[in-house]
Every structure is written in C-alpha cells, then in structure tokens.
Design a protein around this motif. Structure first.
Motif, PDB file in Angstrom:
ATOM      1  N   PHE A 137     -42.385  11.103  11.818  1.00  0.00           N
ATOM      2  CA  PHE A 137     -43.166  10.427  10.778  1.00  0.00           C
ATOM      3  C   PHE A 137     -42.245   9.636   9.850  1.00  0.00           C
ATOM      4  O   PHE A 137     -42.548   8.487   9.486  1.00  0.00           O
ATOM      5  CB  PHE A 137     -43.958  11.448   9.964  1.00  0.00           C
ATOM      6  N   GLY A 138     -41.117  10.229   9.470  1.00  0.00           N
ATOM      7  CA  GLY A 138     -40.158   9.531   8.613  1.00  0.00           C
ATOM      8  C   GLY A 138     -39.569   8.317   9.296  1.00  0.00           C
ATOM      9  O   GLY A 138     -39.397   7.256   8.675  1.00  0.00           O
ATOM     10  N   GLN A 139     -39.271   8.433  10.600  1.00  0.00           N
ATOM     11  CA  GLN A 139     -38.716   7.305  11.342  1.00  0.00           C
ATOM     12  C   GLN A 139     -39.734   6.182  11.492  1.00  0.00           C
ATOM     13  O   GLN A 139     -39.397   4.997  11.350  1.00  0.00           O
ATOM     14  CB  GLN A 139     -38.243   7.797  12.717  1.00  0.00           C
ATOM     15  N   ILE A 140     -40.978   6.548  11.770  1.00  0.00           N
ATOM     16  CA  ILE A 140     -42.025   5.535  11.907  1.00  0.00           C
ATOM     17  C   ILE A 140     -42.269   4.823  10.576  1.00  0.00           C
ATOM     18  O   ILE A 140     -42.422   3.594  10.525  1.00  0.00           O
ATOM     19  CB  ILE A 140     -43.332   6.179  12.415  1.00  0.00           C
ATOM     20  N   THR A 141     -42.281   5.590   9.497  1.00  0.00           N
ATOM     21  CA  THR A 141     -42.491   4.996   8.174  1.00  0.00           C
ATOM     22  C   THR A 141     -41.380   4.004   7.845  1.00  0.00           C
ATOM     23  O   THR A 141     -41.633   2.901   7.344  1.00  0.00           O
ATOM     24  CB  THR A 141     -42.545   6.088   7.089  1.00  0.00           C
ATOM     25  N   LEU A 142     -40.139   4.389   8.128  1.00  0.00           N
ATOM     26  CA  LEU A 142     -39.025   3.467   7.903  1.00  0.00           C
ATOM     27  C   LEU A 142     -39.176   2.227   8.776  1.00  0.00           C
ATOM     28  O   LEU A 142     -38.922   1.105   8.318  1.00  0.00           O
ATOM     29  CB  LEU A 142     -37.690   4.158   8.199  1.00  0.00           C
ATOM     30  N   GLY A 143     -39.592   2.427  10.023  1.00  0.00           N
ATOM     31  CA  GLY A 143     -39.804   1.289  10.910  1.00  0.00           C
ATOM     32  C   GLY A 143     -40.840   0.315  10.361  1.00  0.00           C
ATOM     33  O   GLY A 143     -40.668  -0.908  10.447  1.00  0.00           O
ATOM     34  N   LEU A 144     -41.902   0.848   9.781  1.00  0.00           N
ATOM     35  CA  LEU A 144     -42.928  -0.008   9.182  1.00  0.00           C
ATOM     36  C   LEU A 144     -42.377  -0.787   7.987  1.00  0.00           C
ATOM     37  O   LEU A 144     -42.635  -1.990   7.837  1.00  0.00           O
ATOM     38  CB  LEU A 144     -44.118   0.842   8.738  1.00  0.00           C
ATOM     39  N   ILE A 145     -41.601  -0.096   7.140  1.00  0.00           N
ATOM     40  CA  ILE A 145     -41.020  -0.756   5.966  1.00  0.00           C
ATOM     41  C   ILE A 145     -40.068  -1.866   6.385  1.00  0.00           C
ATOM     42  O   ILE A 145     -40.149  -3.007   5.893  1.00  0.00           O
ATOM     43  CB  ILE A 145     -40.293   0.271   5.077  1.00  0.00           C
ATOM     44  N   VAL A 146     -39.158  -1.539   7.306  1.00  0.00           N
ATOM     45  CA  VAL A 146     -38.171  -2.523   7.756  1.00  0.00           C
ATOM     46  C   VAL A 146     -38.863  -3.674   8.490  1.00  0.00           C
ATOM     47  O   VAL A 146     -38.575  -4.854   8.249  1.00  0.00           O
ATOM     48  CB  VAL A 146     -37.122  -1.849   8.672  1.00  0.00           C
ATOM     49  N   GLY A 147     -39.790  -3.336   9.394  1.00  0.00           N
ATOM     50  CA  GLY A 147     -40.458  -4.364  10.187  1.00  0.00           C
ATOM     51  C   GLY A 147     -41.235  -5.349   9.335  1.00  0.00           C
ATOM     52  O   GLY A 147     -41.104  -6.571   9.496  1.00  0.00           O
ATOM     53  N   PHE A 148     -42.048  -4.841   8.418  1.00  0.00           N
ATOM     54  CA  PHE A 148     -42.842  -5.737   7.578  1.00  0.00           C
ATOM     55  C   PHE A 148     -41.964  -6.501   6.589  1.00  0.00           C
ATOM     56  O   PHE A 148     -42.288  -7.633   6.204  1.00  0.00           O
ATOM     57  CB  PHE A 148     -43.930  -4.955   6.839  1.00  0.00           C
ATOM     58  N   SER A 149     -40.850  -5.888   6.163  1.00  0.00           N
ATOM     59  CA  SER A 149     -39.922  -6.611   5.286  1.00  0.00           C
ATOM     60  C   SER A 149     -39.318  -7.799   6.013  1.00  0.00           C
ATOM     61  O   SER A 149     -39.215  -8.903   5.458  1.00  0.00           O
ATOM     62  CB  SER A 149     -38.810  -5.676   4.797  1.00  0.00           C
ATOM     63  N   PHE A 150     -38.908  -7.590   7.253  1.00  0.00           N
ATOM     64  CA  PHE A 150     -38.368  -8.693   8.048  1.00  0.00           C
ATOM     65  C   PHE A 150     -39.416  -9.774   8.290  1.00  0.00           C
ATOM     66  O   PHE A 150     -39.106 -10.967   8.279  1.00  0.00           O
ATOM     67  CB  PHE A 150     -37.862  -8.184   9.402  1.00  0.00           C
ATOM     68  N   TYR A 151     -40.631  -9.349   8.513  1.00  0.00           N
ATOM     69  CA  TYR A 151     -41.678 -10.297   8.887  1.00  0.00           C
ATOM     70  C   TYR A 151     -42.222 -11.086   7.692  1.00  0.00           C
ATOM     71  O   TYR A 151     -42.535 -12.271   7.809  1.00  0.00           O
ATOM     72  CB  TYR A 151     -42.822  -9.552   9.574  1.00  0.00           C
ATOM     73  N   LEU A 152     -42.313 -10.438   6.527  1.00  0.00           N
ATOM     74  CA  LEU A 152     -42.998 -11.048   5.391  1.00  0.00           C
ATOM     75  C   LEU A 152     -42.072 -11.612   4.315  1.00  0.00           C
ATOM     76  O   LEU A 152     -42.455 -12.526   3.592  1.00  0.00           O
ATOM     77  CB  LEU A 152     -43.952 -10.029   4.744  1.00  0.00           C
ATOM     78  N   ASN A 153     -40.872 -11.046   4.180  1.00  0.00           N
ATOM     79  CA  ASN A 153     -40.008 -11.469   3.084  1.00  0.00           C
ATOM     80  C   ASN A 153     -39.519 -12.901   3.294  1.00  0.00           C
ATOM     81  O   ASN A 153     -38.992 -13.249   4.358  1.00  0.00           O
ATOM     82  CB  ASN A 153     -38.805 -10.520   2.972  1.00  0.00           C
ATOM     83  N   LYS A 154     -39.663 -13.719   2.283  1.00  0.00           N
ATOM     84  CA  LYS A 154     -39.314 -15.139   2.400  1.00  0.00           C
ATOM     85  C   LYS A 154     -37.810 -15.364   2.530  1.00  0.00           C
ATOM     86  O   LYS A 154     -37.377 -16.445   2.951  1.00  0.00           O
ATOM     87  CB  LYS A 154     -39.847 -15.911   1.191  1.00  0.00           C
ATOM     88  N   ASP A 155     -37.003 -14.365   2.178  1.00  0.00           N
ATOM     89  CA  ASP A 155     -35.550 -14.509   2.285  1.00  0.00           C
ATOM     90  C   ASP A 155     -35.023 -14.138   3.666  1.00  0.00           C
ATOM     91  O   ASP A 155     -33.834 -14.326   3.941  1.00  0.00           O
ATOM     92  CB  ASP A 155     -34.857 -13.641   1.234  1.00  0.00           C
ATOM     93  N   VAL A 156     -35.867 -13.594   4.513  1.00  0.00           N
ATOM     94  CA  VAL A 156     -35.488 -13.288   5.895  1.00  0.00           C
ATOM     95  C   VAL A 156     -35.940 -14.466   6.747  1.00  0.00           C
ATOM     96  O   VAL A 156     -37.121 -14.635   7.033  1.00  0.00           O
ATOM     97  CB  VAL A 156     -36.144 -11.981   6.378  1.00  0.00           C
TER      98      VAL A 156
END
Length: 420
Positions: A137-156
């Motif tokens: 659960f912790g690994q999946i949650t981190l994956g969601l945070i990292v994945g959406f940060s890469f996808y949505l953050n304008k600086d990426v």
C-alpha cells in the motif's frame, strides 16, 4: 541551502569561489565527499549506540554457513544511508527543483516504511515485521504521488524542436499543455512541454510514448488518456525495484555495492540528459532542470560506498528494510525522472535476477505440488545469492562477483546511448 547562500553572497559582492557553486558537477563532488564523511563518522557512533541498546538482528535458521555468527549484529543501518543522502542534498542541491523535492519525498517515505518494518521486528519481537499488504500500500501510494507529479507538474517537461509548418498540427493532435514557444528564425520552434514519452534501448528512434499503448483508441484521443498506462507503470516500477533491492540485501555488502554502481550510472545519465550540448550530441531526450538530480545521485553513491566501510564482510551492521526499501524506491524514481525506466532491466539486472529467482522458485514449487503432490525447487534456495551460498561459495566471493556483473551491466547501459 549552501547554493542559495553563495548565490546571495555573489549578488552582494564578489565573494571568492561563489561562482563555482553554480556548477552541478562541483556540488555533486561536494555531496559525495560529505556523504562519505557522514557515513564514516555517523556510522561508527550509531553502531555503538545500537550495541548499547542491544538492538540486534534476529537470524532465521536457513541452514547457511556462518549465519549463527551474525546473530545479534545491529540492524537499522539504513538510517546511516538516509542521513548521508539527505544532509548533502539539502545543503548542496537547489531545493526548489521539483525533481529534488520528489527524491527527498521518496527517500523519507520509503525509509519510514522500512523503519516501521525493522522497528516491529526488533522492538516488538515480531519476525514477520510490517505486514506485506501495508508495504505494498505504501509503495502504491508513493507510485501515485510520483506518477501524477510527473504527469501534471508544469516544471516536469521535455524539450522538442518542431518545424513551423508542423507546429500547429502537433500541438492540436497531441494535446500539448502549458507550451512555452520561442521562435528561432522562421522555421523552428523550441517547445518545452509535458510529455508521456520515454526512451527505450537499442531502437533507432529511441523514444516511445505511453499514449501508443492505447492503440485501440483513435490517435486524437490517446494523449488524453495516456496517464492511465503511465501511472500504472510508475507504480509497478517503484514496487518492483524497491522489492528487488530488499531481496538483494541478504548478504554483507551486496545491496549497498550494487546500489552504488546503479546510482552513479543514473547520475551520469541525469547530467547528460540535463545538459543541452551533451543531449544534442548523443541525440537523447533533453530534459530541462533534471541535471540537478546529479547532486542527489552523487550523495546516494557516496552514502552506499561509505556504508560499505561497516557493512562489508564481516558486517558490523545490517541495512535492514530502512535502507533497502529506500534505495530501491530512489533508484526507480531516478530512472523515471530521466526517462530511462526501460533501462532498469539491464542496469538493475542484479535486482531483477533476485526478484525473478523468488518468483520462479515459488511458482515452480506451487505448480509441481499441485501436479505431483510434492513441491520441487529449481534453486537450492532463493533469492539467488542464497543459492550460491548453498553451493558453498564464500560470501565475499558471491558479493564481488555480483558487483562485477553490476559493472558489466552499467557499461552495457552506457553502450545503449550509441547502439540503436
């Protein structure tokens, strides 16, 4: 912090050496040195503290040579590695950089999961530690945070060079967002944009867009839903690599040495991908601002190498899940940042082999038990390094040979820059 301090001082007056800290290579060198110093100095004191508190590893009886001698060896050594990563990064990196912030989050997040597991094993005397479902659960949650940060953050973002007569066509069909356009003459646009593209080895074009996995959708709609396969793969990679590092941490020095090789390689790739001149020469994806990741990778490399001072055979301290889960999560996130996740099966081949050995062993045992009524095994024991222990190979020999394989795989990874 020191980066901002020197930049501020250089604005006030001509402070000697202040311009050196503008170069990521100089700050990376400082990060390596400081992480080594922290590992060596903090490690010695931390081991003494654990010995006084009688915080020792409980060794399961696996029938391996010399395992009885390891009983009572201090664990939670991953805290040494975490300190040697976080302190140099905070001091020398640009903390406003989105990639650095995500790496710091990954380190703390996975470190906490591993720490909880070690704490339950050591202080609660529960050999099972943190239940597997909570780890996942912790690994999946981190994956969601990292994945959406890469996808949505304008600086990426990545940089593309598009001909003027193709610009309108590309921007409308691929749904590029937050586009910053600079016209170069009358023919070329330089476009920094969000992208779900990545790089794949040994292929001429060298690029692959996750939107292409949605081949069953019309081309005009693929970009809109590209986040689905992208996020799922981010979760899978973070979970798989962190578990692979965790399984590799079974004999003295194996996980730390292997991780140091991988971290150094990814740091070089980050430097190349974040430098316009090198990226253009090598014809690889140019990723603005990702070169700052070199400082973090340097700190991780120094932390792992410094940790080997105490973890090399015979180990004075064990890494525990505190270190192994964090290292695996960091390596996965690093590779995703520089769009080199498809190189991980090569670069992190040792982790992959350890993972596969367990999967194959369990699957074959269950299959033969169901078919013949008696479970059979392919390996004498899994993960893979235990198989060689059962063959009476000495621990140092196994570790050094795995390191050599890791170096060979790192060289092969660099070769992929030119062989397509």
């Amino acid at each position: 912090m020191i980066y901002y301090l020197f930049r501020y001082l250089s604005q006030l007056f001509d402070f000697p050496g202040s311009q050196l800290y503008q170069f990521s290579s100089i700050r990376a060198a400082a990060a390596v040195l400081l992480s080594l110093v922290i590992s060596l100095l903090f490690g010695k004191r931390f081991i003494r503290l654990l010995q006084r508190k009688q915080v020792g590893e409980t060794i399961r009886d696996l029938g391996l040579a010399n395992e009885g001698k390891k009983k009572g060896t201090p664990t939670m050594g991953g805290l040494i590695i975490l300190a040697a990563i976080l302190i140099p990064t905070i001091l020398f990196a640009r903390l406003r950089n989105v990639y650095i912030l995500l790496l710091l989050l990954t380190t703390v997040w996975m470190g906490l999961i591993g720490f909880l597991d070690d704490y339950i094993k050591v202080f609660k005397k529960d050999k099972k530690g943190l239940r597997g479902k909570f780890k996942v659960f912790g690994q999946i949650t981190l994956g969601l945070i990292v994945g959406f940060s890469f996808y949505l953050n304008k600086d990426v973002r990545v940089r593309s060079y598009i001909k003027a007569n193709e610009y309108q066509k590309i921007s409308t069909t691929q749904n590029l967002r937050d586009i910053q356009v600079n016209q170069n003459g009358d023919s070329i646009y330089v476009v920094d944009h969000r992208s779900t593209s990545t790089t794949i080895p040994f292929v001429k074009s060298h690029q692959f867009d996750y939107a292409d996995l949605l081949f069953f959708l019309p081309k005009s709609k693929r970009a809109k839903f590209a986040w689905i396969p992208y996020i799922l793969l981010v979760i899978f990679i973070i979970t798989a690599v962190s578990n692979g590092a965790n399984l590799t941490d079974g004999i003295d020095g194996l996980a730390a040495g292997t991780a140091a090789i991988i971290a150094a390689t990814l740091g070089i790739f980050a430097f190349l991908s974040g430098n316009f001149i090198f990226a253009s020469y090598l014809n690889i994806m140019f990723i603005p601002e990702v070169g700052e990741v070199l400082i973090f990778a340097a700190a991780l490399t120094g932390a792992c190498v410094g940790y080997l001072w105490y973890n090399a055979f015979p180990a004075q301290i064990f890494m525990g899940d505190t270190g192994s889960l964090a290292i695996g999560g960091i390596i996965a996130t690093l590779a995703l940042m520089i769009r080199k996740e498809f190189l991980l099966p090569i670069l992190a081949g040792v982790f992959l082999a350890e993972n596969l050995s367990v999967i194959i062993q369990v699957a074959y045992f269950k299959y033969t038990k169901k078919k013949y009524g008696e479970g059979k095994r392919i390996f004498k024991m899994s993960p893979l390094h235990h198989h060689y222990q059962k063959l009476n190979y000495a621990e140092p020999k196994i570790v050094v040979r795995f390191w050599i394989i890791g170096l060979m795989l790192a060289i092969l990874t660099f070769i992929t820059l030119k062989i397509r």
